[in-house]
Design a protein around this motif. Structure first.
Motif, PDB file in Angstrom:
ATOM      1  N   UNK A 167      25.564 -33.431  -6.587  1.00 53.04           N
ATOM      2  CA  UNK A 167      24.451 -33.752  -7.489  1.00 53.04           C
ATOM      3  C   UNK A 167      23.441 -32.611  -7.605  1.00 53.04           C
ATOM      4  N   UNK A 168      23.692 -31.492  -6.960  1.00 53.51           N
ATOM      5  CA  UNK A 168      22.780 -30.342  -7.022  1.00 53.51           C
ATOM      6  C   UNK A 168      23.069 -29.513  -8.263  1.00 53.51           C
ATOM      7  N   UNK A 169      22.033 -29.218  -9.035  1.00 54.64           N
ATOM      8  CA  UNK A 169      22.128 -28.297 -10.164  1.00 54.64           C
ATOM      9  C   UNK A 169      21.093 -27.207  -9.958  1.00 54.64           C
ATOM     10  N   UNK A 170      21.499 -25.967 -10.204  1.00 50.64           N
ATOM     11  CA  UNK A 170      20.619 -24.816 -10.066  1.00 50.64           C
ATOM     12  C   UNK A 170      20.524 -24.126 -11.417  1.00 50.64           C
ATOM     13  N   UNK A 171      19.301 -23.961 -11.910  1.00 53.37           N
ATOM     14  CA  UNK A 171      19.059 -23.349 -13.213  1.00 53.37           C
ATOM     15  C   UNK A 171      18.306 -22.039 -13.050  1.00 53.37           C
ATOM     16  N   UNK A 172      18.670 -21.068 -13.860  1.00 53.64           N
ATOM     17  CA  UNK A 172      17.948 -19.793 -13.939  1.00 53.64           C
ATOM     18  C   UNK A 172      17.306 -19.720 -15.320  1.00 53.64           C
ATOM     19  N   UNK A 173      16.025 -19.366 -15.368  1.00 49.47           N
ATOM     20  CA  UNK A 173      15.296 -19.300 -16.635  1.00 49.47           C
ATOM     21  C   UNK A 173      14.484 -18.011 -16.701  1.00 49.47           C
ATOM     22  N   UNK A 174      14.192 -17.607 -17.923  1.00 49.34           N
ATOM     23  CA  UNK A 174      13.298 -16.468 -18.122  1.00 49.34           C
ATOM     24  C   UNK A 174      11.891 -17.000 -18.355  1.00 49.34           C
ATOM     25  N   UNK A 175      10.930 -16.397 -17.679  1.00 53.11           N
ATOM     26  CA  UNK A 175       9.527 -16.767 -17.798  1.00 53.11           C
ATOM     27  C   UNK A 175       8.819 -15.636 -18.533  1.00 53.11           C
ATOM     28  N   UNK A 176       8.065 -15.963 -19.560  1.00 55.31           N
ATOM     29  CA  UNK A 176       7.342 -14.923 -20.281  1.00 55.31           C
ATOM     30  C   UNK A 176       5.955 -14.721 -19.655  1.00 55.31           C
ATOM     31  N   UNK A 177       5.489 -13.494 -19.706  1.00 52.34           N
ATOM     32  CA  UNK A 177       4.151 -13.177 -19.196  1.00 52.34           C
ATOM     33  C   UNK A 177       3.148 -14.001 -20.000  1.00 52.34           C
ATOM     34  N   UNK A 178       2.208 -14.591 -19.319  1.00 53.40           N
ATOM     35  CA  UNK A 178       1.195 -15.412 -19.976  1.00 53.40           C
ATOM     36  C   UNK A 178       1.589 -16.878 -20.084  1.00 53.40           C
ATOM     37  N   UNK A 179       2.757 -17.246 -19.580  1.00 47.81           N
ATOM     38  CA  UNK A 179       3.176 -18.641 -19.593  1.00 47.81           C
ATOM     39  C   UNK A 179       2.207 -19.468 -18.773  1.00 47.81           C
ATOM     40  N   UNK A 180       1.836 -20.619 -19.291  1.00 45.31           N
ATOM     41  CA  UNK A 180       0.956 -21.531 -18.575  1.00 45.31           C
ATOM     42  C   UNK A 180       1.712 -22.128 -17.385  1.00 45.31           C
ATOM     43  N   UNK A 181       1.158 -21.985 -16.186  1.00 42.29           N
ATOM     44  CA  UNK A 181       1.829 -22.438 -14.970  1.00 42.29           C
ATOM     45  C   UNK A 181       2.106 -23.938 -14.993  1.00 42.29           C
ATOM     46  N   UNK A 182       1.139 -24.737 -15.419  1.00 45.60           N
ATOM     47  CA  UNK A 182       1.333 -26.189 -15.463  1.00 45.60           C
ATOM     48  C   UNK A 182       2.416 -26.573 -16.463  1.00 45.60           C
ATOM     49  N   UNK A 183       2.441 -25.910 -17.597  1.00 42.36           N
ATOM     50  CA  UNK A 183       3.461 -26.211 -18.610  1.00 42.36           C
ATOM     51  C   UNK A 183       4.850 -25.871 -18.090  1.00 42.36           C
ATOM     52  N   UNK A 184       4.974 -24.735 -17.415  1.00 39.02           N
ATOM     53  CA  UNK A 184       6.267 -24.335 -16.862  1.00 39.02           C
ATOM     54  C   UNK A 184       6.730 -25.325 -15.799  1.00 39.02           C
TER      55      UNK A 184
END
Length: 147
Positions: free
Chosen positions: A58-75
């Protein structure tokens, strides 16, 4: 017996791997998130370059790109949405596209480039996001990724 001194992310991978094996041995649960068009995969569409890089039980591991200036709470909210129907989930984010992990285990270079790390383990109650506080400066020190 002494416990070997390993980096925090090595221990996280070991623990999540063991939980995945235990869950698989116990039968696990159906992963509706993989087939539901309105489920967590809709959140993945909002995360840049999101892809599954590992899965066991049941473990899933995701890799994502984070853009500079991304809101921490939204992410953090998007990571929670992505994991909403999963028992064990890991979402990791990088700013540098060239450092995004493509498989597990990650290289040291990929691990050092990590900007965001979200872990959900419903079995133990763990629901935690950690940040590279050099990138996300408004995060409390106890939620910073340590080097």
């Amino acid at each position: 017996m002494t416990v070997p001194k390993l980096k925090w992310w090595v221990w996280a991978i070991i623990v999540l791997g063991v939980l995945g094996v235990i869950s698989a041995l116990m039968g696990g649960e159906a992963d509706e998130a993989r087939t539901s068009p309105e489920g967590p995969l809709a959140a993945a569409a909002r995360l840049h370059d999101s892809r599954t890089i590992a899965g066991q039980g049941t473990l899933r591991t995701f890799a994502v790109r984070v853009t500079v200036g991304t809101d921490a709470e939204a992410l953090e909210g998007q990571a929670r949405d992505l994991c909403s129907r999963m028992t064990h989930c890991l979402v990791m984010g990088w700013i540098d596209r060239d450092l995004i992990a493509s498989a597990m285990p990650m290289t040291d270079r990929e691990a050092e480039g990590l900007a965001f790390h979200y872990t959900l383990n419903r079995s133990s109650g763990m629901d935690r996001a950690l940040w590279d506080c050099a990138v996300f400066s408004d995060i409390p020190a106890d939620r910073c990724l340590s080097s």
